[in-house]
Design a protein around this motif. Structure first.
Motif, PDB file in Angstrom:
ATOM      1  N   ALA A   1      42.767  46.297  39.636  1.00  0.00           N
ATOM      2  CA  ALA A   1      43.471  45.336  38.785  1.00  0.00           C
ATOM      3  C   ALA A   1      42.583  44.738  37.699  1.00  0.00           C
ATOM      4  O   ALA A   1      43.026  44.534  36.571  1.00  0.00           O
ATOM      5  CB  ALA A   1      44.056  44.217  39.646  1.00  0.00           C
ATOM      6  N   TYR A   2      41.315  44.457  38.033  1.00  0.00           N
ATOM      7  CA  TYR A   2      40.450  43.705  37.117  1.00  0.00           C
ATOM      8  C   TYR A   2      39.229  44.467  36.614  1.00  0.00           C
ATOM      9  O   TYR A   2      38.459  43.944  35.817  1.00  0.00           O
ATOM     10  CB  TYR A   2      39.997  42.393  37.774  1.00  0.00           C
ATOM     11  CG  TYR A   2      41.161  41.492  38.105  1.00  0.00           C
ATOM     12  CD1 TYR A   2      41.957  40.956  37.106  1.00  0.00           C
ATOM     13  CD2 TYR A   2      41.480  41.190  39.425  1.00  0.00           C
ATOM     14  CE1 TYR A   2      43.033  40.135  37.404  1.00  0.00           C
ATOM     15  CE2 TYR A   2      42.552  40.361  39.738  1.00  0.00           C
ATOM     16  CZ  TYR A   2      43.326  39.854  38.722  1.00  0.00           C
ATOM     17  OH  TYR A   2      44.386  39.043  39.011  1.00  0.00           O
ATOM     18  N   GLY A   3      39.028  45.691  37.087  1.00  0.00           N
ATOM     19  CA  GLY A   3      37.947  46.515  36.562  1.00  0.00           C
ATOM     20  C   GLY A   3      36.583  46.275  37.176  1.00  0.00           C
ATOM     21  O   GLY A   3      35.603  46.867  36.734  1.00  0.00           O
ATOM     22  N   GLU A   4      36.487  45.388  38.153  1.00  0.00           N
ATOM     23  CA  GLU A   4      35.232  45.147  38.847  1.00  0.00           C
ATOM     24  C   GLU A   4      35.530  44.599  40.233  1.00  0.00           C
ATOM     25  O   GLU A   4      36.624  44.119  40.497  1.00  0.00           O
ATOM     26  CB  GLU A   4      34.323  44.201  38.066  1.00  0.00           C
ATOM     27  CG  GLU A   4      34.877  42.826  37.810  1.00  0.00           C
ATOM     28  CD  GLU A   4      33.985  42.004  36.899  1.00  0.00           C
ATOM     29  OE1 GLU A   4      32.751  42.104  36.994  1.00  0.00           O
ATOM     30  OE2 GLU A   4      34.527  41.262  36.083  1.00  0.00           O
ATOM     31  N   SER A   5      34.540  44.679  41.103  1.00  0.00           N
ATOM     32  CA  SER A   5      34.730  44.219  42.472  1.00  0.00           C
ATOM     33  C   SER A   5      34.792  42.689  42.511  1.00  0.00           C
ATOM     34  O   SER A   5      34.329  42.019  41.577  1.00  0.00           O
ATOM     35  CB  SER A   5      33.565  44.705  43.340  1.00  0.00           C
ATOM     36  OG  SER A   5      32.385  44.002  42.994  1.00  0.00           O
ATOM     37  N   PRO A   6      35.325  42.126  43.598  1.00  0.00           N
ATOM     38  CA  PRO A   6      35.329  40.655  43.716  1.00  0.00           C
ATOM     39  C   PRO A   6      33.917  40.070  43.641  1.00  0.00           C
ATOM     40  O   PRO A   6      33.707  39.035  43.011  1.00  0.00           O
ATOM     41  CB  PRO A   6      35.958  40.405  45.091  1.00  0.00           C
ATOM     42  CG  PRO A   6      36.726  41.629  45.415  1.00  0.00           C
ATOM     43  CD  PRO A   6      36.023  42.757  44.721  1.00  0.00           C
ATOM     44  N   TYR A   7      32.949  40.736  44.272  1.00  0.00           N
ATOM     45  CA  TYR A   7      31.576  40.241  44.239  1.00  0.00           C
ATOM     46  C   TYR A   7      31.027  40.253  42.806  1.00  0.00           C
ATOM     47  O   TYR A   7      30.404  39.281  42.354  1.00  0.00           O
ATOM     48  CB  TYR A   7      30.675  41.066  45.162  1.00  0.00           C
ATOM     49  CG  TYR A   7      29.233  40.622  45.103  1.00  0.00           C
ATOM     50  CD1 TYR A   7      28.816  39.464  45.762  1.00  0.00           C
ATOM     51  CD2 TYR A   7      28.300  41.334  44.363  1.00  0.00           C
ATOM     52  CE1 TYR A   7      27.502  39.035  45.693  1.00  0.00           C
ATOM     53  CE2 TYR A   7      26.986  40.910  44.292  1.00  0.00           C
ATOM     54  CZ  TYR A   7      26.586  39.768  44.958  1.00  0.00           C
ATOM     55  OH  TYR A   7      25.288  39.347  44.866  1.00  0.00           O
ATOM     56  N   SER A   8      31.269  41.318  42.087  1.00  0.00           N
ATOM     57  CA  SER A   8      30.807  41.406  40.705  1.00  0.00           C
ATOM     58  C   SER A   8      31.463  40.322  39.847  1.00  0.00           C
ATOM     59  O   SER A   8      30.805  39.687  39.020  1.00  0.00           O
ATOM     60  CB  SER A   8      31.106  42.796  40.146  1.00  0.00           C
ATOM     61  OG  SER A   8      30.694  42.891  38.813  1.00  0.00           O
ATOM     62  N   TYR A   9      32.746  40.105  40.059  1.00  0.00           N
ATOM     63  CA  TYR A   9      33.455  39.055  39.317  1.00  0.00           C
ATOM     64  C   TYR A   9      32.856  37.683  39.641  1.00  0.00           C
ATOM     65  O   TYR A   9      32.631  36.869  38.739  1.00  0.00           O
ATOM     66  CB  TYR A   9      34.951  39.090  39.648  1.00  0.00           C
ATOM     67  CG  TYR A   9      35.751  38.102  38.847  1.00  0.00           C
ATOM     68  CD1 TYR A   9      36.151  38.401  37.548  1.00  0.00           C
ATOM     69  CD2 TYR A   9      36.089  36.860  39.370  1.00  0.00           C
ATOM     70  CE1 TYR A   9      36.879  37.478  36.798  1.00  0.00           C
ATOM     71  CE2 TYR A   9      36.817  35.941  38.635  1.00  0.00           C
ATOM     72  CZ  TYR A   9      37.201  36.250  37.350  1.00  0.00           C
ATOM     73  OH  TYR A   9      37.903  35.346  36.612  1.00  0.00           O
ATOM     74  N   LEU A  10      32.577  37.431  40.911  1.00  0.00           N
ATOM     75  CA  LEU A  10      31.970  36.170  41.329  1.00  0.00           C
ATOM     76  C   LEU A  10      30.610  35.978  40.659  1.00  0.00           C
ATOM     77  O   LEU A  10      30.320  34.910  40.111  1.00  0.00           O
ATOM     78  CB  LEU A  10      31.811  36.137  42.852  1.00  0.00           C
ATOM     79  CG  LEU A  10      30.977  34.995  43.437  1.00  0.00           C
ATOM     80  CD1 LEU A  10      31.607  33.641  43.129  1.00  0.00           C
ATOM     81  CD2 LEU A  10      30.807  35.188  44.935  1.00  0.00           C
ATOM     82  N   MET A  11      29.790  37.003  40.683  1.00  0.00           N
ATOM     83  CA  MET A  11      28.467  36.891  40.071  1.00  0.00           C
ATOM     84  C   MET A  11      28.569  36.687  38.562  1.00  0.00           C
ATOM     85  O   MET A  11      27.800  35.912  37.981  1.00  0.00           O
ATOM     86  CB  MET A  11      27.613  38.115  40.397  1.00  0.00           C
ATOM     87  CG  MET A  11      27.153  38.147  41.846  1.00  0.00           C
ATOM     88  SD  MET A  11      26.227  36.679  42.349  1.00  0.00           S
ATOM     89  CE  MET A  11      24.738  36.858  41.377  1.00  0.00           C
TER      90      MET A  11
END
Length: 147
Positions: free
Chosen positions: A53-63
């Motif tokens: 959906a967003y093009g990156e993992s949840p961890y990557s988005y968090l960082m």
């Protein structure tokens, strides 16, 4: 026509809740398992669907969210890099510095020096480009020349 909600739309709502939680609670200890539990999904399924959906993992988005906030704090100039690291929820200065350099194209200390005025005389359009976080590991090695 069925009154049942579309499962795909339901899942998008759950993914948006996860993204909103990351945006709101970025400085808190968050991990994919906790995020997944919050929306009643498995960690693996959340990671796959979030990336789709967003093009990156949840961890990557968090960082990325943490680094964006760190950039703002470093621009203020009243916090050390270490204090900034912990203020945005990172527990490792090394991981923070590495991710910051990947996203911004320079180390946090170089960014802080630039923000403190060593960047005076740089045209606003260049300063804006330097201060823009880069998502999904777009920063290339040539960008560090700006520090």
């Amino acid at each position: 026509m069925s009154d049942r909600p579309d499962p795909h739309l339901r899942e998008l709502v759950l993914l948006r809740r996860v993204r909103d939680r990351i945006d709101r609670d970025y400085a808190q200890p968050l991990d994919v398992e906790a995020l997944a539990r919050g929306v009643h999904l498995s960690a693996g399924h959340l990671s796959r669907e979030f990336r789709a959906a967003y093009g990156e993992s949840p961890y990557s988005y968090l960082m990325t969210r943490r680094i964006e906030r760190a950039m703002t704090l470093l621009l203020r100039g009243d916090m050390s890099v270490t204090d900034t690291c912990f203020a945005v929820g990172c527990s490792s200065l090394g991981t923070f510095s590495t991710r910051f350099s990947e996203l911004v194209g320079m180390s946090p200390s170089a960014y802080r020096r630039l923000a403190a005025g060593e960047g005076n005389g740089i045209p606003a359009c260049v300063a804006k480009q330097i201060r823009r976080p880069i998502r999904n590991r777009e920063a290339g090695p040539t960008r560090t020349d700006l520090a």
